[in-house]
Scaffold this motif. Structure first.
Motif, mmCIF file in Angstrom:
data_model
loop_
_atom_site.group_PDB
_atom_site.id
_atom_site.type_symbol
_atom_site.label_atom_id
_atom_site.label_comp_id
_atom_site.label_asym_id
_atom_site.label_seq_id
_atom_site.Cartn_x
_atom_site.Cartn_y
_atom_site.Cartn_z
ATOM 1 N N ALA A 102 -14.682 9.989 -4.047
ATOM 2 C CA ALA A 102 -15.441 8.885 -3.447
ATOM 3 C C ALA A 102 -14.565 7.691 -3.105
ATOM 4 C CB ALA A 102 -16.559 8.466 -4.397
ATOM 5 N N SER A 103 -13.405 7.571 -3.756
ATOM 6 C CA SER A 103 -12.571 6.392 -3.501
ATOM 7 C C SER A 103 -11.996 6.401 -2.086
ATOM 8 C CB SER A 103 -11.451 6.289 -4.535
ATOM 9 O OG SER A 103 -10.417 7.221 -4.252
ATOM 10 N N ALA A 104 -12.111 7.552 -1.392
ATOM 11 C CA ALA A 104 -11.559 7.637 -0.037
ATOM 12 C C ALA A 104 -12.588 7.297 1.038
ATOM 13 C CB ALA A 104 -10.991 9.033 0.208
ATOM 14 N N ARG A 136 -5.562 0.172 -3.154
ATOM 15 C CA ARG A 136 -6.789 0.155 -3.985
ATOM 16 C C ARG A 136 -7.084 1.538 -4.547
ATOM 17 N NH1 ARG A 136 -8.933 -2.545 0.667
ATOM 18 N NH2 ARG A 136 -8.677 -4.777 0.340
ATOM 19 N N MET A 137 -6.881 2.564 -3.728
ATOM 20 C CA MET A 137 -7.163 3.933 -4.167
ATOM 21 C C MET A 137 -6.235 4.367 -5.301
ATOM 22 S SD MET A 137 -7.781 5.400 -0.337
ATOM 23 C CE MET A 137 -7.611 7.143 -0.698
ATOM 24 N N GLY A 163 -1.985 -3.083 8.171
ATOM 25 C CA GLY A 163 -2.062 -3.826 6.906
ATOM 26 C C GLY A 163 -3.242 -3.372 6.063
ATOM 27 N N PHE A 164 -4.363 -3.123 6.725
ATOM 28 C CA PHE A 164 -5.542 -2.599 6.026
ATOM 29 C C PHE A 164 -5.215 -1.261 5.357
ATOM 30 C CE2 PHE A 164 -8.618 0.819 6.652
ATOM 31 C CZ PHE A 164 -9.583 0.476 5.706
ATOM 32 N N LEU A 165 -4.507 -0.393 6.045
ATOM 33 C CA LEU A 165 -4.162 0.919 5.463
ATOM 34 C C LEU A 165 -3.306 0.763 4.202
ATOM 35 C CD1 LEU A 165 -3.399 3.008 8.697
ATOM 36 C CD2 LEU A 165 -5.362 3.300 7.152
#
Lengths: 288, 288
Positions: free
Chosen positions: B271-273, B53-54, B45-47
């Protein structure tokens, strides 16, 4: 008319299963999936194909959800037959999946057929994304904890209940356990054409209930060899059925009334509904 | 960064489960569904949420497939724990569903969670029909007889095989059993934005394999109390694992290499990763 159409559609669905399942890795689980989808009346798949014809939907599109609903039905039978559920060793005249393989394979084959149902309903061949998302969402609603599984849960709860179910409780149980998928099947043709599924769903609600009452009658009056499964299990288990609650004659009268209701719901379709009306009449006259 | 985000997301997913499951009829099966979805890392679920978000996807949309994939994961654990499968009595430090209720309830609760996953991915709140149909189809492909169930089937076949699995066989098994769903989860954020899921899927392939190697290492080196499940089952059962095939040191080196590969796949995200890269590093340093 109906019997020929049902047989033709069953053969067409079998061909589709051969195509789809033949593409999978050859392991015990996929062999068990094939085995579990063989035979049976394929009433649900027929309802998808016939309602699609009534809406001029190409059969090459409708065959996917028709095969999908039969995959979902097959999963529910494989899991239902497990020792921890109904504990049946015979289905459609042959050993059940857990008897022929083992329980682990039966759990997994059922799970894979369950997933397959959603894959078949959302394949690009089915139609626009609107149609595919609608079929998948409504199938999930019909088969999950608000639909079929709720019906199965109520069925299990009834076994240990202090008193037998009432007529309204058993009607609710049936509406979930078998009604929801029959309703989805009949409505699918309209959904494939993005038309209103309400008349077909109304037809199917009456048909589903008539079908269950006919099943209860067969459980009492039927021939185990023709039915391909053990009979009089309900009576032996002391379970309430439409027959035990209404009596045999009133149950037959109620089934007949429901068939009239089912046919009346399709008035708007004119002559194109004849096969479905025939199907409703067949449901209460069948011997297996 | 990653641990806080994971905990926040897990809480958000729990809230969604409470909402969705709270709306169902209160029967044993729905109580067992709630029980089975409590606890756990909620990595899948987090993934979904982090990849969303990314891609600047609203969390109120992404929460549905994030909860859906956790429902699907929960179903697979409930069925995996059954006596006819892995026969586990402990999961996340608590009795498994069939121990707390019974096997029939566990089969049905798993089935209903399975259906729920597809319902949550196709709800109107998720986005356009294109997105919903794509999520449902790819989820079916990842979880059925070409994905997760195939991995489980290969796992069962390995138990009775004449010789232990080779490294390439065990890699194929893992790619199905745990890899396919992790890959789907990481790709979901891109799918929600109708962007190319390839880099995220590449990240997830490496992550999934690293995760499995880390699990095998934990099975040998871990603390059963922290893990919340019985350990060293594989060794006792004589099953081939990445540790038995590579040795402990080489397994650790391979996991570390895979984490580097996973991070490299996300270069294009800048940076978003960072949180996902952090997640990959965490996977091989966790103690439960």
């Amino acid at each position: 008319m109906f019997r020929e159409r049902l047989a033709q559609d069953a053969a067409r669905i079998q061909k589709q299963f051969d195509l789809v399942l033949g593409a999978l890795s050859d392991v015990d689980v996929t062999q068990a999936m094939s085995y579990a989808t063989q035979g049976g009346k394929r009433l649900r798949g027929f309802l998808v194909l016939e309602s699609a014809r009534m809406h001029q939907v190409d059969i090459d599109r409708a065959i996917w959800p028709a095969t999908g609903i039969e995959a979902l039905h097959a999963y529910s039978l494989v899991h239902d037959d497990l020792p921890c559920m109904d504990d049946d060793d015979l289905r459609r005249g042959r050993p059940t999946v857990h008897m022929k393989w083992d329980e682990g394979t039966a759990v997994l084959a059922g799970d894979a057929l369950h997933t397959l149902a959603f894959e078949l309903c959302t394949r690009p061949e089915v139609g626009t994304a609107d149609i595919r998302a609608d079929l998948a969402l409504t199938l999930a609603q019909a088969s999950g904890a608000q639909g079929m599984v709720l019906g199965q849960a109520l069925d299990i709860a009834a076994e240990t209940a202090a008193s037998p179910l009432t007529l309204s409780e058993i009607t609710r149980l049936q509406a979930g356990k078998t009604g929801a998928l029959i309703e989805w099947s009949a409505g699918a043709g309209a959904r494939l054409a993005q038309a209103d599924p309400a008349p077909l769903r109304q037809y199917a609600q009456a048909l589903g209930l008539a079908f269950q009452i006919a099943d209860d009658i067969l459980d009492v009056e039927g021939d185990a060899e023709k039915a391909g499964k053990r009979l009089q299990k309900d009576a032996r288990a002391g379970k309430a059925t439409f027959v035990s609650l209404l009596g045999l004659d009133a149950a037959k009268a109620r089934a007949s009334e429901l068939v009239d209701e089912a046919c009346a719901a399709l008035t708007g379709y004119g002559a194109s509904a004849e096969t479905l009306k025939d199907a409703a009449r067949f449901v209460i006259s069948r011997d297996s």
